[in-house]
Design a protein around this motif. Structure first.
Motif, PDB file in Angstrom:
ATOM      1  N   ARG A  30       3.574  -5.305   2.928  1.00 16.99           N
ATOM      2  CA  ARG A  30       4.154  -3.974   3.085  1.00 16.99           C
ATOM      3  C   ARG A  30       3.068  -2.973   3.475  1.00 16.99           C
ATOM      4  O   ARG A  30       2.022  -2.927   2.835  1.00 16.99           O
ATOM      5  CB  ARG A  30       4.800  -3.544   1.776  1.00 16.99           C
ATOM      6  N   PRO A  31       3.300  -2.171   4.509  1.00 16.23           N
ATOM      7  CA  PRO A  31       2.275  -1.194   4.902  1.00 16.23           C
ATOM      8  C   PRO A  31       2.114  -0.112   3.831  1.00 16.23           C
ATOM      9  O   PRO A  31       3.100   0.338   3.249  1.00 16.23           O
ATOM     10  CB  PRO A  31       2.813  -0.609   6.209  1.00 16.23           C
ATOM     11  N   MET A  32       0.872   0.261   3.584  1.00 13.53           N
ATOM     12  CA  MET A  32       0.579   1.267   2.572  1.00 13.53           C
ATOM     13  C   MET A  32      -0.240   2.369   3.224  1.00 13.53           C
ATOM     14  O   MET A  32      -1.376   2.135   3.648  1.00 13.53           O
ATOM     15  CB  MET A  32      -0.193   0.647   1.400  1.00 13.53           C
ATOM     16  N   THR A  33       0.327   3.558   3.308  1.00 12.55           N
ATOM     17  CA  THR A  33      -0.385   4.678   3.909  1.00 12.55           C
ATOM     18  C   THR A  33      -1.226   5.388   2.856  1.00 12.55           C
ATOM     19  O   THR A  33      -1.056   5.171   1.651  1.00 12.55           O
ATOM     20  CB  THR A  33       0.607   5.680   4.526  1.00 12.55           C
TER      21      THR A  33
ATOM     22  N   ASN B 189      -1.137   8.465   2.010  1.00 11.86           N
ATOM     23  CA  ASN B 189      -0.385   9.473   1.266  1.00 11.86           C
ATOM     24  C   ASN B 189       0.900   8.906   0.658  1.00 11.86           C
ATOM     25  O   ASN B 189       1.894   9.601   0.557  1.00 11.86           O
ATOM     26  CB  ASN B 189      -0.075  10.666   2.169  1.00 11.86           C
ATOM     27  N   TRP B 190       0.861   7.677   0.242  1.00 15.63           N
ATOM     28  CA  TRP B 190       2.036   7.022  -0.337  1.00 15.63           C
ATOM     29  C   TRP B 190       2.561   7.768  -1.546  1.00 15.63           C
ATOM     30  O   TRP B 190       3.762   7.777  -1.818  1.00 15.63           O
ATOM     31  CB  TRP B 190       1.703   5.584  -0.732  1.00 15.63           C
ATOM     32  N   TRP B 191       1.702   8.430  -2.281  1.00 20.53           N
ATOM     33  CA  TRP B 191       2.066   9.083  -3.531  1.00 20.53           C
ATOM     34  C   TRP B 191       2.728  10.439  -3.307  1.00 20.53           C
ATOM     35  O   TRP B 191       3.321  11.000  -4.239  1.00 20.53           O
ATOM     36  CB  TRP B 191       0.821   9.256  -4.399  1.00 20.53           C
ATOM     37  N   GLN B 192       2.686  10.981  -2.100  1.00 21.24           N
ATOM     38  CA  GLN B 192       3.237  12.303  -1.856  1.00 21.24           C
ATOM     39  C   GLN B 192       4.754  12.298  -1.673  1.00 21.24           C
ATOM     40  O   GLN B 192       5.369  13.355  -1.653  1.00 21.24           O
ATOM     41  CB  GLN B 192       2.576  12.922  -0.620  1.00 21.24           C
ATOM     42  N   GLY B 193       5.343  11.148  -1.579  1.00 28.46           N
ATOM     43  CA  GLY B 193       6.770  11.061  -1.308  1.00 28.46           C
ATOM     44  C   GLY B 193       7.677  11.182  -2.516  1.00 28.46           C
ATOM     45  O   GLY B 193       8.888  11.341  -2.361  1.00 28.46           O
ATOM     46  N   HIS B 194       7.133  11.123  -3.709  1.00 24.65           N
ATOM     47  CA  HIS B 194       7.978  11.132  -4.907  1.00 24.65           C
ATOM     48  C   HIS B 194       7.309  11.986  -5.984  1.00 24.65           C
ATOM     49  O   HIS B 194       6.102  11.856  -6.215  1.00 24.65           O
ATOM     50  CB  HIS B 194       8.162   9.691  -5.392  1.00 24.65           C
ATOM     51  N   PRO B 195       8.066  12.850  -6.666  1.00 23.61           N
ATOM     52  CA  PRO B 195       7.472  13.729  -7.687  1.00 23.61           C
ATOM     53  C   PRO B 195       6.783  12.971  -8.822  1.00 23.61           C
ATOM     54  O   PRO B 195       5.764  13.432  -9.341  1.00 23.61           O
ATOM     55  CB  PRO B 195       8.656  14.535  -8.225  1.00 23.61           C
ATOM     56  N   PHE B 196       7.309  11.820  -9.206  1.00 23.01           N
ATOM     57  CA  PHE B 196       6.699  11.048 -10.279  1.00 23.01           C
ATOM     58  C   PHE B 196       5.285  10.619  -9.899  1.00 23.01           C
ATOM     59  O   PHE B 196       4.356  10.726 -10.696  1.00 23.01           O
ATOM     60  CB  PHE B 196       7.541   9.811 -10.603  1.00 23.01           C
ATOM     61  N   TYR B 197       5.127  10.149  -8.667  1.00 20.72           N
ATOM     62  CA  TYR B 197       3.808   9.701  -8.212  1.00 20.72           C
ATOM     63  C   TYR B 197       2.853  10.875  -8.012  1.00 20.72           C
ATOM     64  O   TYR B 197       1.653  10.751  -8.254  1.00 20.72           O
ATOM     65  CB  TYR B 197       3.929   8.887  -6.930  1.00 20.72           C
TER      66      TYR B 197
END
Length: 127
Positions: A9-12, A14-22
């Motif tokens: 799975r590709p991991m960018t 800024n993966w954590w910016q897409g969800h408030p929990f992260y």
């Protein structure tokens, strides 16, 4: 032998910016940086204490710098954030039973904050 390629799975970045929990998770984990600086400042202070009065006064002058004060305030806020998240998850991880009944989560969290307040008050009075 199979010629299939495993799915990666590709991991960018800024993966954590897409969800408030992260985002909250990353904020909480980033608070370790000011805590490391605070620890280094205190270690420097211990060395200055051993080195003598002139070094101690230099450290006191260093600690009075506005940038150092700001870093210490951010470290304090980070410590309180860590305590808050730890205290709120503790009743879920380790439910406490008294006479066969599970104690309410709010009571456990309030008791932990009360213990912090009492210990802080004792330290404040001793020092």
């Amino acid at each position: 032998m199979s010629h299939r390629q495993p799915y990666v799975r590709p991991m960018t970045r800024n993966w954590w910016q897409g969800h408030p929990f992260y985002r909250f998770y990353m904020l909480r984990e980033a608070t370790v940086l000011p805590l490391v600086l605070f620890t280094l400042f205190l270690t420097y202070g211990l060395g200055a204490l051993v080195a003598g009065p002139e070094a101690w006064q230099g450290w006191m002058h260093f600690m009075a710098h506005p940038v150092v004060i700001a870093i210490n305030l951010v470290a304090l806020a980070g410590s309180l954030l860590h305590a808050s998240t730890f205290f709120s998850m503790m009743p879920q991880v380790m439910p406490i039973r008294l006479k066969g009944k599970v104690i309410e989560k709010k009571v456990i969290v309030a008791a932990q904050w009360a213990a912090v307040a009492v210990i802080s008050l004792i330290v404040l009075l001793v020092v």
